[in-house]
Design an enzyme around this catalytic site. Structure first.
Site, PDB file in Angstrom:
ATOM      1  N   SER A  19      -9.537   1.285   3.016  1.00  0.00           N
ATOM      2  CA  SER A  19      -8.784   2.068   2.400  1.00  0.00           C
ATOM      3  C   SER A  19      -7.655   1.275   1.483  1.00  0.00           C
ATOM      4  O   SER A  19      -6.997   1.752   0.470  1.00  0.00           O
ATOM      5  CB  SER A  19      -7.873   2.984   3.161  1.00  0.00           C
TER       6      SER A  19
ATOM      7  N   SER B 234      -9.645  -1.316   7.204  1.00  0.00           N
ATOM      8  CA  SER B 234      -9.090  -1.168   5.764  1.00  0.00           C
ATOM      9  C   SER B 234      -8.182  -2.180   5.344  1.00  0.00           C
ATOM     10  O   SER B 234      -8.009  -2.189   4.056  1.00  0.00           O
ATOM     11  CB  SER B 234      -7.890   0.133   5.899  1.00  0.00           C
TER      12      SER B 234
ATOM     13  N   LYS C 164       0.858  -1.088   0.068  1.00  0.00           N
ATOM     14  CA  LYS C 164      -0.101  -0.230   0.127  1.00  0.00           C
ATOM     15  C   LYS C 164       0.745   1.243  -0.034  1.00  0.00           C
ATOM     16  O   LYS C 164       1.928   1.414   0.553  1.00  0.00           O
ATOM     17  CB  LYS C 164      -0.688  -0.079   1.475  1.00  0.00           C
TER      18      LYS C 164
HETATM   19  N1  GLN Z   1     -12.974   3.083   6.875  1.00  0.00           N
HETATM   20  C1  GLN Z   1     -12.166   3.567   7.810  1.00  0.00           C
HETATM   21  C2  GLN Z   1     -12.015   5.065   8.023  1.00  0.00           C
HETATM   22  O1  GLN Z   1     -12.154   5.529   7.050  1.00  0.00           O
HETATM   23  C3  GLN Z   1     -10.969   2.707   8.064  1.00  0.00           C
HETATM   24  C4  GLN Z   1      -9.999   3.295   7.457  1.00  0.00           C
HETATM   25  C5  GLN Z   1      -8.681   2.334   7.565  1.00  0.00           C
HETATM   26  O2  GLN Z   1      -8.768   1.265   8.206  1.00  0.00           O
HETATM   27  N2  GLN Z   1      -7.539   2.855   7.406  1.00  0.00           N
HETATM   28  O3  GLN Z   1     -11.280   5.516   8.702  1.00  0.00           O
END
Ligand code: GLN
Length: 478
Positions: free
Chosen positions: A152, A176, A77
């Protein structure tokens, strides 16, 4: 051909027996990257370097000196630092920034001869659940290109789904790794908080962030965790507990387990009927196999999303203060003095969602509101932790769907960010409690979209989690 391997063991067997070479494998992944370029999974592909390293690894295999991950072609990532390579967190503010050191995770992968094939698109600073908050545009789900891959770590999940890499390393703050894995039909593991070093990983919310594997099999998730886990002296929140040999300890589930499912999840309004049916069918199959599967109440379900967002936005507002147009990253060409350097660089450099979170995070930490929001959310986090741990004292694992619905259409979140926040309802419990959780792809719905189920367990109980996940994955297929 590369597309058909499920495990690294199978790849390594073919390498040993001369049926393929690392060079051939790398070329295969590169061909898929070209073929699926329109899915937008990568921010950058390290083509030349991957080809070069493939020749080195082939040579080491021939001389019998290869590391444990020889033959593994992996993506990362784009919020994970790799020395001498750009890292952007999919943000304009870090566009063209080059890492000056490697994250511990990357160092450990390279030490074992993994080949990093590129850096994957993600939500900006890992803030999002659809990969639509990227400065470099949305990622498309290969199962249906009109739909989001989740986020994400959306690019990471698609890179594995489409055979552009054999595995990927994502990060998970509130889901994410798990939610995109669920949307793309792959395995996603969020380790216990403190299991994997955060050194060299761009911070979003430091008391939640964890890196972990996205793979095609639980076996590979176990092996990757084994390689990347363990203290390094650079992350003070890191656990010094010895790292078990997760991959070696993988064994068939013997004995009967006690599994909890949450009554409030069953009754939750937004639960897609096919997702619910998938959960119910698996509960029945587990019971039929002799396990105890019981409903328990988790009265905080409605509070997990607000608590998570108050705390993560607060931490983000502090973590992202370092992007000031002075030290590194984007500086506005329209700045004339110190104040306008800060203001304009940050206003022009950050995207809408990131700015929303910085402002809300600053608000909940501000003098007049600290007790009402931040301090209160800390207390609720403690209650959620205590209740989760109490359930996990009585039961071996908690089973939920990973997400309330399958992959949704790209563009939906433009309507209302709250809709996307609520997608995290099943993943943030483990994040707030700091316990490990895994998403496994158990079936597809009637439209061919992957559905994932999530298991979570006590802190540092990854061995049992991985074993049971392997079993769950095969349960209804056998
Ligand atoms: N969807 C969650 C957020 O927007 C999780 C994001 C993540 O785990 N980085 O914070």
């Amino acid at each position: 051909m590369v597309n058909t391997y499920t495990t690294l063991t199978a790849i390594q067997q073919d390498l040993r027996e001369g049926r393929t070479t690392v060079k051939e494998l790398v070329n295969g992944y590169l061909a898929n990257i070209a073929r699926y370029q329109h899915l937008n999974a990568f921010n950058e592909v390290f083509t030349e370097e991957a080809i070069q390293r493939a020749a080195d690894v082939d040579a080491r295999i021939s001389s019998g000196e290869a590391g444990r991950l020889a033959g593994l072609v992996i993506s990362i990532k784009d919020n994970i630092c790799y020395k001498g390579h750009q890292v952007t967190a999919s943000s304009h503010i870090l566009e063209n920034f080059t890492s000056v050191f490697s994250s511990t995770v990357v160092e450990r992968l390279l030490e074992q001869d993994a080949i990093i094939i590129g850096r994957c698109n993600c939500d900006e600073f890992a803030m999002g659940g659809a990969n639509e908050n990227s400065y470099f545009g949305p990622v498309k789900n290969m199962a249906d290109e009109t739909r989001a891959p989740g986020g994400s770590s959306g690019g990471s999940a698609v890179s594995v789904q489409a055979g552009m890499a054999h595995a990927s390393i994502g990060t998970d703050t509130g889901g994410s790794i798990r939610q995109p894995a669920s949307f793309c039909g792959v395995v996603g593991l969020k380790p216990t908080y403190g299991r994997v070093s955060r050194h060299g990983i761009i911070a979003y919310a430091s008391s939640f962030d964890q890196a972990g594997p996205i793979t095609r099999s639980v076996e590979d998730a176990a092996l990757l965790l084994e390689v990347i886990a363990g203290a390094d002296g650079y992350d003070s929140t890191q656990s010094r507990r010895p790292v078990p040999s997760y991959s070696i300890e993988l064994a068939p589930v013997t004995g009967k387990k006690k599994i909890a499912y949450l009554r409030e999840v069953m009754d939750s309004e937004g639960l897609d009927p096919q997702v619910k049916a998938c959960l119910v069918d698996h509960i029945e199959a587990l019971k039929a196999d002799g396990h105890t599967v019981e409903p328990v109440s988790f009265e905080y379900l409605d509070h997990v999303v607000p608590t998570y967002y108050i705390l993560t936005m607060a931490e983000a507002s502090s973590n992202l203060a370092r992007y000031d147009g002075v030290h590194y990253g984007y500086r506005s060409p329209n700045a004339t003095d110190l104040t306008t350097t800060y203001k304009r660089s940050r206003s022009e450099g950050f995207g809408t969602e990131v700015k929303r979170r910085i402002m809300l995070g600053t608000f909940v930490l501000s003098a007049g509101y600290y007790d009402a929001y931040y301090a209160k959310a800390q207390k609720v986090r403690r209650l959620i932790q205590q209740r989760t741990n109490a359930i996990l004292e009585e039961y071996d694992m908690i089973l939920t769907p990973t997400a309330p619905e399958p992959a949704f259409k790209i563009g939906r979140q433009d309507i209302d960010p709250i809709v996307t926040y609520l997608e995290d309802i099943f993943t943030v419990q483990a994040s707030l409690a700091g316990v490990p959780a895994i998403s496994v792809p158990v079936q597809n719905n009637s439209a061919g979209l992957p559905l994932g189920l999530q298991l979570c367990t006590k802190a540092f109980n990854e061995v049992e989690l991985l074993n049971f996940a392997t079993y769950l994955l095969g349960l209804r297929k056998s």
